[in-house]
Scaffold this active site. Structure first.
Site, PDB file in Angstrom:
ATOM      1  CB  CYS A 336      -0.971   0.037   1.171  1.00 54.15           C
ATOM      2  SG  CYS A 336      -1.553  -1.555   1.687  1.00 54.15           S
ATOM      3  NE  ARG A 365       1.354  -9.455   4.882  1.00 59.83           N
ATOM      4  CZ  ARG A 365       0.061  -9.338   4.582  1.00 59.83           C
ATOM      5  NH1 ARG A 365      -0.831 -10.126   5.186  1.00 59.83           N
ATOM      6  NH2 ARG A 365      -0.341  -8.450   3.701  1.00 59.83           N
ATOM      7  CD  GLN A 383      -0.797  -8.746  -0.232  1.00 61.10           C
ATOM      8  OE1 GLN A 383      -0.149  -7.706  -0.333  1.00 61.10           O
ATOM      9  NE2 GLN A 383      -1.746  -8.907   0.668  1.00 61.10           N
ATOM     10  CG  ASP A 385      -2.026  -5.149  -2.969  1.00 59.01           C
ATOM     11  OD1 ASP A 385      -3.240  -4.980  -2.803  1.00 59.01           O
ATOM     12  OD2 ASP A 385      -1.161  -4.785  -2.157  1.00 59.01           O
ATOM     13  CG  HIS A 387      -3.833   0.046  -3.047  1.00 59.55           C
ATOM     14  ND1 HIS A 387      -2.708  -0.690  -3.330  1.00 59.55           N
ATOM     15  CD2 HIS A 387      -4.151  -0.221  -1.757  1.00 59.55           C
ATOM     16  CE1 HIS A 387      -2.355  -1.362  -2.245  1.00 59.55           C
ATOM     17  NE2 HIS A 387      -3.199  -1.101  -1.280  1.00 59.55           N
ATOM     18  CE  LYS A 467     -12.084  -8.564   6.834  1.00 56.28           C
ATOM     19  NZ  LYS A 467     -10.903  -9.391   7.064  1.00 56.28           N
ATOM     20  CG  HIS A 513      -6.214  -1.856   1.006  1.00 54.30           C
ATOM     21  ND1 HIS A 513      -4.891  -1.538   1.000  1.00 54.30           N
ATOM     22  CD2 HIS A 513      -6.770  -1.160   2.007  1.00 54.30           C
ATOM     23  CE1 HIS A 513      -4.671  -0.670   1.986  1.00 54.30           C
ATOM     24  NE2 HIS A 513      -5.791  -0.427   2.602  1.00 54.30           N
TER      25      HIS A 513
END
Length: 635
Positions: A336, A365, A383, A385, A387, A467, A513
């Site tokens: 992000c 992580r 990911q 990912d 945005h 979410k 996200h």
RNA sequence: GCCAACGUGGCUCAAUGGUAGAGCAGCUGAUUUGUAAUCAGCAGGUUGGGGGUUCGAUUCCCUUCGUUGGCUCCA
């Protein structure tokens, strides 16, 4: 069948149709014989705790082909607790509910339950079941219950009771020498439990809190007949054959190596080819749907993670810092902040919005060692990912497009069964409650527009926004979150994001996200299990294997191979001096969708003998037609 | 991280308080084959790492790493 019951206020309620009574338990309340029953009324499961009218027809059935085995399992949990208390009197009981697949009971015990202990407990359960002990219900006041469990020296029950209002009436269920605090309902007697198996023991924190004591949990399953138990255990064995870790090894797709580190995945050539297909599809579709592809670094300065809040809230989940020129850098646990920096790299206008930045971003992580699980939970993962940064009035449309996109992508991979969750505002949250409300509603509307079933996880949202999660089940029925669409009311403020509106004033944008696959690793794991390694043809690392019968047809076999490659089909040839049976067997075990067997006959007439994986021989087909057959299947 | 079980050649699995055995895979050779295993030979392991008990440990004990199943967490 119809059923009449008398409600506590004396009114009679009659169910006309579709009533199935699962079981009836006798109970005693105020000295009167009473019954509690659980049943299915018009397809819905209900727990009824009322008196059955004298003239009501009640036939007791088991859940054999019905939903709602919880009562059965719950009663078995009580039976198990009774056996455990008899065998190990020093053990303290806590709670023992039915779960999706059976039941468990948590005990406070110094001693761990070994496999042989489980056998002993099972044996005692059999004996208790043979005694056909009735489950007897008794209603008591809270204080009476306190006295009873004080006398029994059961501190965990007392702890539960201490949190219940004093004026509440509670129910106790007893069978033989065992009494438990329980809402019920239960089976009529222990003899109903004819087949059960204690599956495993494990640890579990009291009330799920890791600061509490670690209890010993025993999981089990039960059925009304031995046959059903056998079928269940057999299915369990079958399901293990779909395990992505097993298939990943068999098909040589990936590995995780001790010398590299736990939770760090090596993608082998075949797995990497599948990933390549996934990624190519993903990128093409994102461009199609108006996203911009970006690339960002793997590390960033500590200051960045201070601003984002990760260092104050998520430090335990991050790999430790490394120093360069006196400045700390961290490996990214999320993408992000980088995408936000791209947004902030110039002054944005409302005309630039919505802005959609997408990246296959690899993050690291520090997952707890005990949580690691094949490809499903790892420490380094990519990911898919993106945005979405938009204005408030673009919100609804964007969310709807997003869900469309998600479902299209999942469908492309053949996923049809999944669970959708909508998670709402938790107790601790940031952001304006009105904005939370608007965001949550837009999520709800999008789901409802698609006419999809969903569950609401009340208060289950992240502290920064509501979410939608889509979870896919693995071979053993465990759910794994893949798609996630999350609002964020935190980072836009922390990073002071803005855009200039038509009013020539700065405004704070909305940020979403989202990850459609979740992580490529986990998605690959669920994909393997969902298809049991028989991937859709477009994903297969090898789509056709050419199998010449002997060296004599080697030349033609190579022509076939070239023809396939020319048409963009991933093909291999097996020219070893082995029997055709052997080559077919190996290709079948590799789960290659198409095998083209070629011998003298085929060479003469420019054809191939087509064999389809799991379907067998399709017969001799002209080469051109066979190629078209594969091309069609590839779409 | 916590609770428990497990850890034998690339894979699947045997065996034992007296220095490990098979099948598959691999290598070499023979075989030229019609839809799920052709034959023969060879090679491959300090039984996850470290420590202890013992005349002797792969087997028993401790510790560490890893895996599996849960808890917690989470893409």
């Amino acid at each position: 069948m119809s059923l009449k019951i008398k409600l506590p206020d004396g009114a009679i309620k009659e169910f006309e149709e579709n009533v199935k009574v699962i079981d009836v338990a006798r109970s005693i309340s105020d000295g009167l014989a009473n019954s509690s029953l659980a049943g299915i009324v018009n397809g819905k499961k209900v727990d009824l705790d009322y008196e059955i009218c004298q003239d009501a027809e009640v036939s007791i059935i088991t859940f054999k082909s019905e939903e709602g085995p919880e009562i059965y399992w719950h009663s078995t949990a009580h039976l198990m607790a009774q056996a455990v208390k008899q065998l190990f009197p020093e053990v303290k009981v806590t709670i023992g509910p039915a779960i999706d697949n059976g039941f468990y009971y948590d005990f406070d015990s110094e001693k761990a339950f070994s496999d042989s202990d489980l056998e002993k407990i099972e044996q005692r359960m059999k004996e208790l079941s043979n005694e056909k002990l009735p489950y007897v219900r008794k209603e008591v006041s809270r204080n009476e219950a306190m006295e009873i469990f004080k006398a029994m020296d059961e501190p965990y029950k007392l702890e539960i009771l201490s949190e219940i209002p004093e004026d509440e009436v509670l129910s106790l269920y007893s069978q033989g020498d065992f009494t438990d605090l329980c809402r019920g309902p239960h089976l009529s007697h222990t003899g109903k439990i004819k087949a059960f198996k204690l599956l495993r023991s494990s640890g579990a924190y009291w009330r799920g809190n890791e600061n509490n004591k670690m209890l010993k949990r025993i999981y089990g399953i039960s059925f009304p007949s031995k046959k059903e138990l056998k079928v269940y255990l057999n299915n369990l064995e079958e399901a293990k054959k779909r395990d992505h870790r097993k298939i990943g090894k068999e098909l040589d797709l990936f590995s995780i190596n001790d010398d590299i580190g736990p939770g760090l995945v090596l993608w082998h050539p075949k797995g990497a080819m599948i990933r390549h297909q996934i990624e190519t599809f993903w990128k093409e579709q994102h461009l199609e749907y108006g996203y911009n592809l970006v690339y960002t670094p793997h590390i960033g300065k500590g200051q960045l993670w201070e601003t984002s809040g990760h260092l104050s809230f998520y430090k335990d989940g991050m790999y430790d810092s490394m120093e360069m020129d006196g400045i700390d850098y961290y490996v990214k646990p999320m993408n992000c902040p980088f995408h936000i920096m791209i947004y902030k790299s110039s002054k944005r206008s409302y005309r630039d919005l919505p802005m959609k930045l997408a990246e296959l971003g690899t993050v690291y992580r520090n997952e707890l060692s005990g949580a690691l699980h094949g490809l499903m939970r790892v420490r380094g993962f990519t990911q898919d990912d993106a945005h979405i940064i938009c204005t408030p009035d673009q919100l609804e449309e964007e969310v709807e497009k997003l869900l469309d996109f998600s479902l299209m992508v999942l469908g492309k991979f053949g996923f049809e069964n999944f669970e959708i969750y909508l998670s709402t505002m938790p107790e601790k949250s940031v952001g304006d409650p009105n904005e939370w409300q608007a965001a949550t509603e837009s999520l709800r509307k999008a789901i409802e527009k698609h006419n999809l079933d969903y569950k609401i996880d009340e208060g289950g949202g992240a502290f920064y926004g509501p979410k939608i999660d889509i979870k896919i089940k693995d071979a053993l029925d465990r759910s794994w979150q893949c798609t996630t669409i999350q609002f964020d009311f935190n980072l836009p403020t922390r990073f002071d994001m803005d855009y200039i509106g038509s009013d020539n004033k700065p405004h704070r944008p909305y940020m979403i996200h989202r990850a459609l696959l979740g992580s490529i690793e986990r998605f690959f794991g669920t994909l393997i299990e969902y298809h049991a390694g028989n991937f859709p043809v477009w994903l297969c690392p090898v789509q056709v294997k050419v199998l010449p019968i002997s060296d004599a047809t080697s030349e033609y076999a190579n022509e076939v191979l070239e023809a396939l490659k020319k048409r963009g089909i991933r093909a291999q040839i097996d020219e070893r001096s082995e029997k055709i049976n052997f080559k077919v067997r190996e290709a079948e075990m590799e789960k290659i969708p198409y095998m083209f067997v070629v011998g003298g006959k085929e060479a003469e007439e420019a054809s191939v003998s087509v064999r389809r994986h799991t379907k067998g021989n399709l017969g001799v087909i002209k080469l051109e037609d066979a190629i078209n057959l594969v091309l069609e299947d590839k779409e």
